[in-house]
Design a protein around this motif. Sequence first.
Motif, PDB file in Angstrom:
ATOM      1  N   ARG A  61     -41.840  22.130 -55.495  1.00  0.00           N
ATOM      2  CA  ARG A  61     -40.760  23.001 -55.943  1.00  0.00           C
ATOM      3  C   ARG A  61     -39.506  22.168 -56.151  1.00  0.00           C
ATOM      4  NH1 ARG A  61     -40.666  28.148 -53.808  1.00  0.00           N
ATOM      5  NH2 ARG A  61     -42.747  28.831 -53.271  1.00  0.00           N
ATOM      6  N   ARG A  72     -38.149  32.279 -71.317  1.00  0.00           N
ATOM      7  CA  ARG A  72     -37.849  33.069 -70.132  1.00  0.00           C
ATOM      8  C   ARG A  72     -37.854  32.201 -68.881  1.00  0.00           C
ATOM      9  NH1 ARG A  72     -41.945  37.888 -71.007  1.00  0.00           N
ATOM     10  NH2 ARG A  72     -43.172  35.993 -71.250  1.00  0.00           N
ATOM     11  N   PRO A  73     -36.889  32.413 -67.989  1.00  0.00           N
ATOM     12  CA  PRO A  73     -36.911  31.641 -66.751  1.00  0.00           C
ATOM     13  C   PRO A  73     -38.122  32.033 -65.910  1.00  0.00           C
ATOM     14  CG  PRO A  73     -35.033  33.173 -66.787  1.00  0.00           C
ATOM     15  CD  PRO A  73     -35.758  33.369 -68.067  1.00  0.00           C
ATOM     16  N   VAL A  74     -38.792  31.045 -65.385  1.00  0.00           N
ATOM     17  CA  VAL A  74     -39.970  31.321 -64.559  1.00  0.00           C
ATOM     18  C   VAL A  74     -39.891  30.495 -63.284  1.00  0.00           C
ATOM     19  CG1 VAL A  74     -41.544  31.868 -66.451  1.00  0.00           C
ATOM     20  CG2 VAL A  74     -41.271  29.500 -65.726  1.00  0.00           C
ATOM     21  N   VAL A  75     -40.576  30.996 -62.268  1.00  0.00           N
ATOM     22  CA  VAL A  75     -40.745  30.216 -61.050  1.00  0.00           C
ATOM     23  C   VAL A  75     -42.236  29.944 -60.917  1.00  0.00           C
ATOM     24  CG1 VAL A  75     -40.560  30.211 -58.553  1.00  0.00           C
ATOM     25  CG2 VAL A  75     -38.725  31.193 -59.942  1.00  0.00           C
ATOM     26  N   ARG A  77     -44.933  28.841 -58.640  1.00  0.00           N
ATOM     27  CA  ARG A  77     -45.128  28.614 -57.207  1.00  0.00           C
ATOM     28  C   ARG A  77     -46.414  27.874 -56.902  1.00  0.00           C
ATOM     29  NH1 ARG A  77     -44.706  33.729 -56.354  1.00  0.00           N
ATOM     30  NH2 ARG A  77     -42.659  34.659 -56.167  1.00  0.00           N
ATOM     31  N   ASP A  81     -50.134  29.967 -60.770  1.00  0.00           N
ATOM     32  CA  ASP A  81     -49.054  30.473 -61.627  1.00  0.00           C
ATOM     33  C   ASP A  81     -48.987  29.693 -62.934  1.00  0.00           C
ATOM     34  OD1 ASP A  81     -48.376  32.261 -59.725  1.00  0.00           O
ATOM     35  OD2 ASP A  81     -46.449  31.371 -59.177  1.00  0.00           O
ATOM     36  N   ARG A  84     -51.698  30.630 -65.245  1.00  0.00           N
ATOM     37  CA  ARG A  84     -51.487  31.957 -65.817  1.00  0.00           C
ATOM     38  C   ARG A  84     -50.478  31.914 -66.943  1.00  0.00           C
ATOM     39  NH1 ARG A  84     -49.961  36.920 -62.513  1.00  0.00           N
ATOM     40  NH2 ARG A  84     -48.426  35.419 -61.799  1.00  0.00           N
ATOM     41  N   LEU A  85     -49.468  31.027 -66.783  1.00  0.00           N
ATOM     42  CA  LEU A  85     -48.490  30.885 -67.858  1.00  0.00           C
ATOM     43  C   LEU A  85     -49.108  30.237 -69.087  1.00  0.00           C
ATOM     44  CD1 LEU A  85     -45.429  29.565 -65.836  1.00  0.00           C
ATOM     45  CD2 LEU A  85     -45.481  31.678 -67.161  1.00  0.00           C
ATOM     46  N   GLU A 160     -58.067  26.783 -72.719  1.00  0.00           N
ATOM     47  CA  GLU A 160     -57.284  26.999 -73.947  1.00  0.00           C
ATOM     48  C   GLU A 160     -55.795  27.102 -73.650  1.00  0.00           C
ATOM     49  OE1 GLU A 160     -58.760  27.425 -77.018  1.00  0.00           O
ATOM     50  OE2 GLU A 160     -60.867  27.483 -76.419  1.00  0.00           O
ATOM     51  N   GLY A 348     -58.754   1.064 -50.463  1.00  0.00           N
ATOM     52  CA  GLY A 348     -60.073   1.315 -49.918  1.00  0.00           C
ATOM     53  C   GLY A 348     -61.097   0.286 -50.330  1.00  0.00           C
ATOM     54  N   ALA A 351     -57.843  -3.302 -51.029  1.00  0.00           N
ATOM     55  CA  ALA A 351     -56.850  -3.318 -49.956  1.00  0.00           C
ATOM     56  C   ALA A 351     -57.142  -2.159 -49.016  1.00  0.00           C
ATOM     57  CB  ALA A 351     -55.434  -3.193 -50.529  1.00  0.00           C
ATOM     58  N   VAL A 352     -56.675  -2.302 -47.788  1.00  0.00           N
ATOM     59  CA  VAL A 352     -56.826  -1.232 -46.797  1.00  0.00           C
ATOM     60  C   VAL A 352     -55.481  -0.524 -46.673  1.00  0.00           C
ATOM     61  CG1 VAL A 352     -57.478  -0.668 -44.437  1.00  0.00           C
ATOM     62  CG2 VAL A 352     -58.526  -2.619 -45.585  1.00  0.00           C
ATOM     63  N   ALA A 354     -54.110   1.635 -44.731  1.00  0.00           N
ATOM     64  CA  ALA A 354     -53.411   1.827 -43.463  1.00  0.00           C
ATOM     65  C   ALA A 354     -52.940   0.508 -42.852  1.00  0.00           C
ATOM     66  CB  ALA A 354     -54.332   2.547 -42.476  1.00  0.00           C
ATOM     67  N   ALA A 406     -48.214   2.516 -48.809  1.00  0.00           N
ATOM     68  CA  ALA A 406     -46.844   2.942 -49.075  1.00  0.00           C
ATOM     69  C   ALA A 406     -46.297   2.313 -50.352  1.00  0.00           C
ATOM     70  CB  ALA A 406     -45.942   2.593 -47.887  1.00  0.00           C
TER      71      ALA A 406
END
Lengths: 516, 366
Positions: A61, A72-75, A77, A81, A84-85, A160, A348, A351-352, A354, A406
């Motif tokens: 977010r 149209r403004p949409v959020v 989440r 969502d 669907r848009l 689609e 993996g 390089a490792v 961790a 990292a």
Amino acid sequence: MEMGAGRPPRLELCGITKRFPGVVANDSVDLTVRPGEIHALLGENGAGKSTLVKILYGVLRPDAGEIRFEGRPVVIRSPHDARRLGIGMVFQHFTLFEALDVAENIALGLEWWPGRRELARRLAQLAERYGLELDLARTVHDLSAGERQRIEILRCLLQEPKLLVLDEPTSVLTPQEADRLFVTLRRLAAEGRSILYISHRLEEVVELCHRATVLRAGRVVATVDPRAETPASLARLMVGDDVREPERRHPDLEAAPVRLRAHALSLPPDRPHAVALEEISLELRAGEILGIAGVAGNGQRELVEALAGERLLPQAGMLELMGEPVGRLGPAARRRLGLAVLPEERLGHAAVGAMDLVDNTLLTAWPQPGMVRHGTIRRRQVAALAATVVERFRVRTPGLEVPAAALSGGNLQRFVVGREIAQKPKVLVVDQPTWGVDAGAAAAIHRALVALAEEGAAVLLVSQDLDEILRFCDRVAVLYRGRLSAPMPVGEVTLERLGLLMGGAGFGTVRAETVS
Amino acid sequence: MSGWVVERRPQPSRLWRWAAPPVALLATLAAGLVLFALLGHDPGAALTAYFITPVASLYGLGELGVKATPLVLIATGLALGFRAGVWNIGAEGQLIMGAIGAGLVALASWGLEGSWIFPTMLLAGTAFGILWALVPAELRVRLGVNEILVSLMLVYVADLLLKALVFGPLKDPEGFGFPQSRLFEEPALAPVILAGTRLHVGALFALLAVALAWWFTARTLQGFAWRVEGLAPRAARYAGFAEGRIVRYAFILSGGLAGLAGALEVAGPIGQLLPSVSPGYGFTAIIVAFLGRLHPLGVLLAGLVVALSYIGGENAQIEVGLPEAVTGVFQGLLLFFLLAAEFLVHYRIRRRERPPAPASSPNTAR
């Protein structure tokens, strides 16, 4: 502009800001994508592209800013969502379940379940239309990176979408396949769909895209018409200074000694769906860069593992290193003879994640003299080597005691390439060294490979990036279903010829299956 | 949808990695208080009886060492193996075999004198533990059989073997038919190192094992190879560290230490072979290994804590009349809270900011 005038933009991002502890990943980003537009999103790794894309797809977010979809403004989440848009997404890092098969993975991304037969029918249609072939019953675990990406693309196209977001979609395709994809994308755009296209291949962007938004350090630094730009000018916008790619002068190799020789190297697959290597023969000479082209999943991984000694060969004589048979020697013994290998997978495998950079240096440097004495690690010596790598290859890291995971992809790749080169190998085998890294890191890696060859080392470059192969290699051979074509001087080969070989033409008829 | 959200941390929390064990310990104590109160005991008195009284005397401290010795010995070996991705769950069986090996030496030399007897018992115990551990190791390396199942199932085989011996050939001929061996004689007993207690020389072995394990992990190439194998097996293969060798040696090490612990149990506090020679040290050592973060020094501390839960449980039975099961409940709670706190290493719980306005329902034309 010419497209979609009078209609509201398909997508508008206004002042999108996203902070993470310590960094502002997106700083007031504005971006507009019109209907029917292919819009490039450019930037180095870490510039904030992935964050922006995740925001768009509802994975993250924004801390501030507004998203408008079709005016149209949409959020957004969640990815649900977003779908669907009408936003479809092909992520750079595959979001697949390794233990499930292709059809199940595709079904998981769908909002409805059409039934396996119906799904297969529709996929077959799409596959034909877009040239993306896939065996639905195969388990993702056994698929190569390229094949995994095809699942993602197909999964998206099934829905689609009105806006399709593609993150590095062509990095694992043959030029012909990429061209076919471009045709598809242009067709999709002509249908009025919008495409947000993320790629490091600036040639593609210049060829394909209508507009480009360039991010640097989280901010939009330019929005340009790529058709009026050159790859070099786009790269300059991205990194802020010139990206200096090296020049390769092909040396005369006639007199150069053979460093690595594969002699009818064959190796059966070690797991289901792996590729069998069949009678691979090649000679790699000192000072040479030999390219191995091919579509992902044609035996690259198996070949690199066989050369590295991760899997031993049936006969010692199948592989000679510096004139000695090494087919039955393990990785450490081969390293002591001067071989360095860098596999495709960074975390993996090469390089490792961790472990810190010192430990990750030890990972391949331990067979070298001075690193280990009487079985105990000489950490100071290893750390000194790690520091050299970080400095010489400009790895951006807060220190040596940072876990490898990292580092950003480009920085980690600089590090592992540097780690191998710093050991002064006589033969270096690299698999996809610039896959998914930014232009700056790619240029640095290319410079290092070319310099290594000029110092007299033999380099085997396995890559699916034909630009890379044609620019830096002296000869190129194509790997197809575990077989290797005869090497050709790059000066005498055309892109078209390579593409045909990558598709299997010229390898003769596929032999009848031997005893199962 | 306001409230609390759980989200993955961008990086594992260093703080929680080290804070998790003490926090789990405190939570266990708190749960214990509630538990005692519900059982109708004075929580303060029960906790005192459980955690303070047992170690308030020199003898009590010695007992702590006696219980901690097998736990630390076994958990040290297990922790090294677990870090290499080698899952030896059958240390209890290797301990029992070690007890049998040591017991055979002790009984065969019964009536003899000689300072060779005790060391020979330790060697025999270690060897028996190693042999028992090599079964799952070889099955995994050669045939790819899951070592968790095999090592676990062999515990029951070892247990039945011990019972068969103690009920049969090794039964004390003058023991009125009780299922137990002769009492070991002086040369077959572990020397006591602290007068007035039962603390025996095994405690020194445990400390030595911790020190060597730390050195092995932190300083040697093989220790490094084991860690790589556990974190990224493909990287280990790439680096040239042979998986089969690591699996074998991890089992040899953990099985050997478990066998040594078994030998020390029968030569130390028990002094003979009984149908049961361990209150589940081999299984509890798994908790100890994880409570100690698979780090040798952590294992030492965790071993002491868990040993206290054993002797505290006994003392609480005697002084307060708590049921015997309370020891198991405490150990279970400890592991439960540890796993729960572990969650916070990788995830955080955060208050969700006010939810933004809902999405305007988009037209999905398709």
